[in-house]
Design an enzyme around this catalytic site. Structure first.
Site, PDB file in Angstrom:
ATOM      1  N   GLU A   3     -12.807  93.389  37.007  1.00 50.98           N
ATOM      2  CA  GLU A   3     -12.598  94.438  36.112  1.00 50.98           C
ATOM      3  C   GLU A   3     -12.454  94.099  35.334  1.00 50.98           C
ATOM      4  O   GLU A   3     -12.033  94.149  34.003  1.00 50.98           O
ATOM      5  CB  GLU A   3     -13.932  95.447  36.578  1.00 50.98           C
ATOM      6  CG  GLU A   3     -14.883  95.273  37.366  1.00 50.98           C
ATOM      7  CD  GLU A   3     -15.652  96.387  37.985  1.00 50.98           C
ATOM      8  OE1 GLU A   3     -16.481  97.152  38.220  1.00 50.98           O
ATOM      9  OE2 GLU A   3     -14.843  96.446  38.871  1.00 50.98           O
TER      10      GLU A   3
ATOM     11  N   ALA B 247     -10.689  95.633  44.866  1.00 49.32           N
ATOM     12  CA  ALA B 247     -10.419  97.197  44.889  1.00 49.32           C
ATOM     13  C   ALA B 247     -10.233  96.709  46.659  1.00 49.32           C
ATOM     14  O   ALA B 247     -10.332  96.222  47.515  1.00 49.32           O
ATOM     15  CB  ALA B 247     -11.885  97.836  45.032  1.00 49.32           C
TER      16      ALA B 247
ATOM     17  N   GLU C 187     -19.423  92.976  44.410  1.00 47.51           N
ATOM     18  CA  GLU C 187     -19.689  94.085  45.576  1.00 47.51           C
ATOM     19  C   GLU C 187     -21.230  94.101  46.099  1.00 47.51           C
ATOM     20  O   GLU C 187     -21.118  94.713  46.862  1.00 47.51           O
ATOM     21  CB  GLU C 187     -19.709  94.842  43.713  1.00 47.51           C
ATOM     22  CG  GLU C 187     -18.539  95.043  42.948  1.00 47.51           C
ATOM     23  CD  GLU C 187     -17.809  94.836  42.397  1.00 47.51           C
ATOM     24  OE1 GLU C 187     -17.049  94.745  41.790  1.00 47.51           O
ATOM     25  OE2 GLU C 187     -18.268  93.618  42.313  1.00 47.51           O
TER      26      GLU C 187
ATOM     27  N   GLY D 161     -12.840  94.620  41.327  1.00 45.82           N
ATOM     28  CA  GLY D 161     -11.996  95.091  41.033  1.00 45.82           C
ATOM     29  C   GLY D 161     -10.982  94.613  40.045  1.00 45.82           C
ATOM     30  O   GLY D 161     -10.531  94.854  38.732  1.00 45.82           O
TER      31      GLY D 161
END
Length: 254
Positions: A108, A60, A128, A105
């Site tokens: 994911e 991300a 994370e 991300g």
């Protein structure tokens, strides 16, 4: 980027300067691209990848993450989850062609796809905790469902990266191929899916995606219901007739 060819929609995250990092705008564009694929009857399978040879989606956007307040952070996570849920439940198979880094991300996003084909240089993970946060786009929920609770806990708690070879071993990816063969391999798989009855493919997706969250008796009831629906289709009559007549079936999606 969005391209359509021979019943396949190719959706490519195109931010090479930041290794295809996800920001809110990119997530919105992904949502629009998948809406386009969902609503196009000619599209039977989607292949999702990232531009270049180094990253699927590296992470991300950290600059965007760093500014989140508690309220905004929750909304940020819910918005991304909504898009990734829509990808998972597109009603059409989505194959992730993981070409390099798929972290945070990016991992994911890959996990929201129907399944994953990885290049030999692929690296996956949920780092994370190294940033003082937890996954926000469904990683803590999809990862244990894919690889089991113990393996998922180790990946999530250490934040360590998982090589393509280890990702294959634990079931995080389905297949590992040389980078030069990645798109061809995913296209070949997509073509095998396209050769099958469209409604049967759709019902398999529904049976698995919904049934996996049910107990076995409920899941089998759903399966029986969808099996019954298949028996009412022209494709079922064509498929069985073609088998008995020893010829290729000509499915119409009806």
């Amino acid at each position: 980027l969005y391209e359509k060819k021979d019943g396949i929609a190719f959706i490519t995250v195109n931010r090479p300067a930041v290794r295809n990092a996800l920001n809110s705008q990119t997530v919105r564009e992904l949502s629009a691209a998948f809406d386009q694929a969902r609503n196009d009857a000619e599209v039977r399978v989607v292949i999702l990848t990232g531009t270049g040879e180094k990253a699927f989606v590296a992470r991300a956007d950290i600059n965007e993450l760093a500014t989140q307040t508690p309220v905004a952070g929750k909304q940020y996570a819910l918005a991304g989850q909504s898009v990734f849920d829509a990808i998972e439940n597109l009603g059409k198979p989505v194959i992730a062609a993981v070409n390099g880094f798929a972290l945070g991300g990016g991992c994911e996003l890959a996990m929201s796809c129907t399944f994953r084909i990885a290049s030999e240089n692929a690296v996956l993970g949920q780092p994370e905790v190294k940033l003082g946060i937890i996954p926000g786009y469904g990683g803590s929920q999809r990862l244990p469902r894919l690889v089991g609770k113990g393996r998922a806990m180790q990946i999530l708690l250490t934040g360590e990266m998982v090589s393509a070879e280890n990702a294959l071993r634990i079931g995080l990816v389905n297949q590992v191929v040389p980078l030069s063969e990645l798109l061809k391999t995913t296209e070949d798989i997509a073509k095998k899916i396209i050769a099958n009855a469209p409604l049967a493919v759709k019902f398999v997706l529904e049976a698995v995606n919904r049934g996996v969250e049910m107990n076995q008796a409920e899941g089998q009831f759903l399966e029986a219901t969808l099996f019954g629906l298949c028996c009412a289709t022209e494709d079922m009559k064509e498929g069985t007739r073609a088998f008995l007549e020893k010829r290729a079936a000509n499915f119409k999606g009806k």
